[in-house]
Enzyme design. Structure first.
Site, short mmCIF file in Angstrom:
data_model
loop_
_atom_site.label_atom_id
_atom_site.label_comp_id
_atom_site.label_asym_id
_atom_site.label_seq_id
_atom_site.Cartn_x
_atom_site.Cartn_y
_atom_site.Cartn_z
N ARG A 265 0.86 -1.19 0.00
CA ARG A 265 0.00 0.00 0.00
C ARG A 265 0.89 1.24 0.00
O ARG A 265 1.89 1.29 0.72
CB ARG A 265 -0.92 -0.01 1.23
CG ARG A 265 -1.97 -1.12 1.18
CD ARG A 265 -3.06 -0.74 0.21
NE ARG A 265 -4.14 -1.73 0.16
CZ ARG A 265 -4.96 -1.84 -0.86
NH1 ARG A 265 -4.82 -1.06 -1.92
NH2 ARG A 265 -5.93 -2.71 -0.84
N GLU A 266 0.55 2.23 -0.81
CA GLU A 266 1.46 3.37 -1.02
C GLU A 266 1.33 4.48 0.01
O GLU A 266 2.11 5.41 0.02
CB GLU A 266 1.28 3.96 -2.43
CG GLU A 266 -0.09 4.52 -2.74
CD GLU A 266 -1.15 3.45 -2.82
OE1 GLU A 266 -2.12 3.57 -2.05
OE2 GLU A 266 -1.00 2.50 -3.60
N THR B 194 -7.13 -2.13 -11.31
CA THR B 194 -7.89 -2.44 -10.09
C THR B 194 -9.13 -3.25 -10.46
O THR B 194 -9.74 -3.01 -11.52
CB THR B 194 -8.35 -1.19 -9.30
OG1 THR B 194 -9.31 -1.60 -8.33
CG2 THR B 194 -8.98 -0.12 -10.15
N ASP C 189 -11.71 -2.80 -8.96
CA ASP C 189 -12.83 -1.91 -8.62
C ASP C 189 -13.32 -1.07 -9.81
O ASP C 189 -14.42 -0.54 -9.77
CB ASP C 189 -12.42 -0.95 -7.49
CG ASP C 189 -11.92 -1.68 -6.26
OD1 ASP C 189 -12.29 -2.84 -6.07
OD2 ASP C 189 -11.13 -1.08 -5.49
N ARG D 215 -34.46 -20.03 -0.47
CA ARG D 215 -33.83 -19.03 0.40
C ARG D 215 -33.55 -17.73 -0.35
O ARG D 215 -33.48 -17.72 -1.58
CB ARG D 215 -32.47 -19.55 0.90
CG ARG D 215 -32.58 -20.59 1.96
CD ARG D 215 -31.21 -21.18 2.25
NE ARG D 215 -31.26 -22.04 3.42
CZ ARG D 215 -30.36 -22.97 3.70
NH1 ARG D 215 -29.32 -23.16 2.91
NH2 ARG D 215 -30.48 -23.70 4.78
N ARG E 234 -29.42 -16.36 3.72
CA ARG E 234 -28.02 -16.70 3.96
C ARG E 234 -27.12 -15.66 3.31
O ARG E 234 -27.51 -15.01 2.32
CB ARG E 234 -27.68 -18.07 3.36
CG ARG E 234 -28.37 -19.22 4.05
CD ARG E 234 -27.71 -19.53 5.39
NE ARG E 234 -28.21 -20.77 5.97
CZ ARG E 234 -29.27 -20.89 6.76
NH1 ARG E 234 -29.99 -19.81 7.06
NH2 ARG E 234 -29.63 -22.06 7.24
N ILE F 99 -10.97 -14.05 -3.30
CA ILE F 99 -10.93 -14.89 -4.51
C ILE F 99 -11.22 -14.05 -5.75
O ILE F 99 -10.84 -14.41 -6.85
CB ILE F 99 -11.88 -16.11 -4.46
CG1 ILE F 99 -13.33 -15.68 -4.27
CG2 ILE F 99 -11.47 -17.11 -3.40
CD1 ILE F 99 -14.31 -16.80 -4.60
N GLN F 100 -11.89 -12.89 -5.55
CA GLN F 100 -12.18 -12.02 -6.69
C GLN F 100 -10.92 -11.37 -7.26
O GLN F 100 -10.94 -10.83 -8.36
CB GLN F 100 -13.14 -10.90 -6.26
CG GLN F 100 -14.52 -11.41 -5.89
CD GLN F 100 -15.31 -10.38 -5.10
OE1 GLN F 100 -16.18 -9.73 -5.62
NE2 GLN F 100 -14.99 -10.21 -3.83
O1 F6P Z 1 -8.93 -2.06 -4.43
C1 F6P Z 1 -9.04 -3.44 -4.53
C2 F6P Z 1 -9.65 -4.02 -3.27
O2 F6P Z 1 -9.70 -5.42 -3.41
C3 F6P Z 1 -11.01 -3.47 -2.89
O3 F6P Z 1 -12.05 -4.01 -3.66
C4 F6P Z 1 -11.05 -3.79 -1.43
O4 F6P Z 1 -11.93 -2.92 -0.75
C5 F6P Z 1 -9.63 -3.57 -1.01
O5 F6P Z 1 -8.84 -3.71 -2.16
C6 F6P Z 1 -9.13 -4.52 0.04
O6 F6P Z 1 -7.89 -4.05 0.45
P1 F6P Z 1 -6.76 -4.89 1.18
O7 F6P Z 1 -6.05 -5.69 0.14
O8 F6P Z 1 -5.88 -3.86 1.76
O9 F6P Z 1 -7.44 -5.74 2.19
#
Ligand code: F6P
Length: 342
Positions: A75-76, A135, A137, A172, A260, A267-268
């Site tokens: 992390r930067e 990313t 995201d 469910r 649930r 894993i994403q």
């Molecule tokens: O930015 C990618 C991401 O996987 C986000 O979707 C998630 O909120 C975050 O990083 C999780 O961060 P870390 O790897 O610091 O747990």
């Protein structure tokens, strides 16, 4: 020219394809020298000589389909804090000395929003830098897509497909939480592709009573199970990090339907990139090297429609690309009876 490459922030599929794209183009097409910097920006300031590694064509072979990053990442934020003095003014001396000691003509920085902000900061200190957006995201300003996103959408969609059958067997409600940080891109794309019944995005908020009504209406018309996709960035009255906890609890309380919760988590982000991400990463990497060769620094490569282009880092830094209510997937989803929480 001698160029450095680093990856920073959370990893994602496609970083190695980018390192390969930047590195091979630099070595083979432009005859540049390439060094890989380990563990993100902290690798530049490190005293450990092993944190800077000359990269050859051989080392860049066989990594196109490899997940994660061969250079490691971090992390930067710590780095940003480190190069700022107590007055919050950037202290350029340490980083500049290190950059010069390495003999770099440019540093290519692969990362998400935080990384682009730091890369911009370095450009204001007079260093030659290029940003490459990555990313899962998909929230980096100035580019239609980031690599990593398509792979994550595929993984989350497959998970939602699997939840359909078990939800159906047990009648469910399945609440599935996907990543995305503060943006709802992953929830929107995977939710729509996975045929979710309710999709909750941070950008749109939600009314829990309306969500419960939608699920009960489905039950009344003979659809006894439902899939609810929740973006991790959704804010709920319970606060905290797991919005799906609150959503699942309230749904069961208000509908009395057994509910649930599944949190897809890391894993994403893991494993091999999709073909789309491999190609996007390759194109962005190659284009980054082209910019370096042309001496066009202080920019981030981006994709606009079918084209790969670049924009000034000053336009990207500190901005977030969020889902807008008028996004076509939302418009079409609403017309088809999919609920977005209201
Ligand atoms: O930015 C990618 C991401 O996987 C986000 O979707 C998630 O909120 C975050 O990083 C999780 O961060 P870390 O790897 O610091 O747990």
């Amino acid at each position: 020219m001698k160029i450095g490459i680093l990856s920073s922030g959370g990893d994602c599929p496609g970083i190695n394809a980018t390192i390969r794209g930047v590195g091979k183009t630099a070595l083979m097409h432009y005859g540049m020298e390439v060094v890989g910097i380990h563990n993100g920006f902290s690798g530049i300031l490190s005293d450990n000589p092993e944190d800077v590694e000359p990269l050859t064509e051989r080392q860049l072979s066989g990594i196109l389909n490899l997940g994660g990053t061969i250079l490691g990442t971090s992390r930067e934020k710590n780095f940003r804090d480190l190069i700022k003095s107590e007055r919050e003014e950037p202290d350029s001396s340490v980083i500049r000395e290190r950059y010069q000691a390495l003999g770099l003509d440019c540093l290519a920085c692969i990362g998400g929003n935080g990384t682009q902000k730091t890369t911009y900061l370095l450009s204001t200190l007079g260093l030659n830098v290029i940003g490459i957006p990555k990313t899962i995201d998909n929230d980096v300003w100035g580019t239609d897509f980031t690599f990593g996103f398509d792979t994550a959408v595929n993984i989350a969609t497959e998970a939602i497909d699997r939840l359909h059958t078990t939800a159906g067997s047990h009648r469910r409600v399945m609440v599935v939480e996907v990543m995305g940080h503060r943006a709802g891109w992953l929830a929107l794309y995977a939710g729509m592709a996975g045929g979710a019944d309710v999709i909750l995005l941070p950008e749109l908020g939600f009314d829990i009573n309306r969500v419960a009504e939608v699920l009960l209406e489905r039950e009344q018309v003979g659809k006894p199970y439902s899939i609810v996709v929740v973006a991790e960035g959704l804010k709920t009255p319970a606060g905290g990090k797991r919005p799906s906890d609150y959503i699942a609890r309230k749904i069961q309380e208000l509908t009395r339907i057994e509910t649930r919760e599944t949190v897809l988590g890391y894993i994403q982000r893991g494993g091999s990139p999709s073909p789309f991400d491999r190609n996007l990463a390759t194109r962005l990497g190659g284009h980054a090297t082209e910019l370096i060769a042309a001496g066009k620094f202080g920019r981030m490569v981006c994709v606009k429609g079918e084209e790969v282009d670049s924009i000034p880092l000053s336009e990207v830094a500190g901005r977030l690309k969020l889902v807008t209510p008028g996004h076509d997937l939302i418009v079409q989803g609403l017309r088809m009876g999919i609920s977005f929480g209201h």
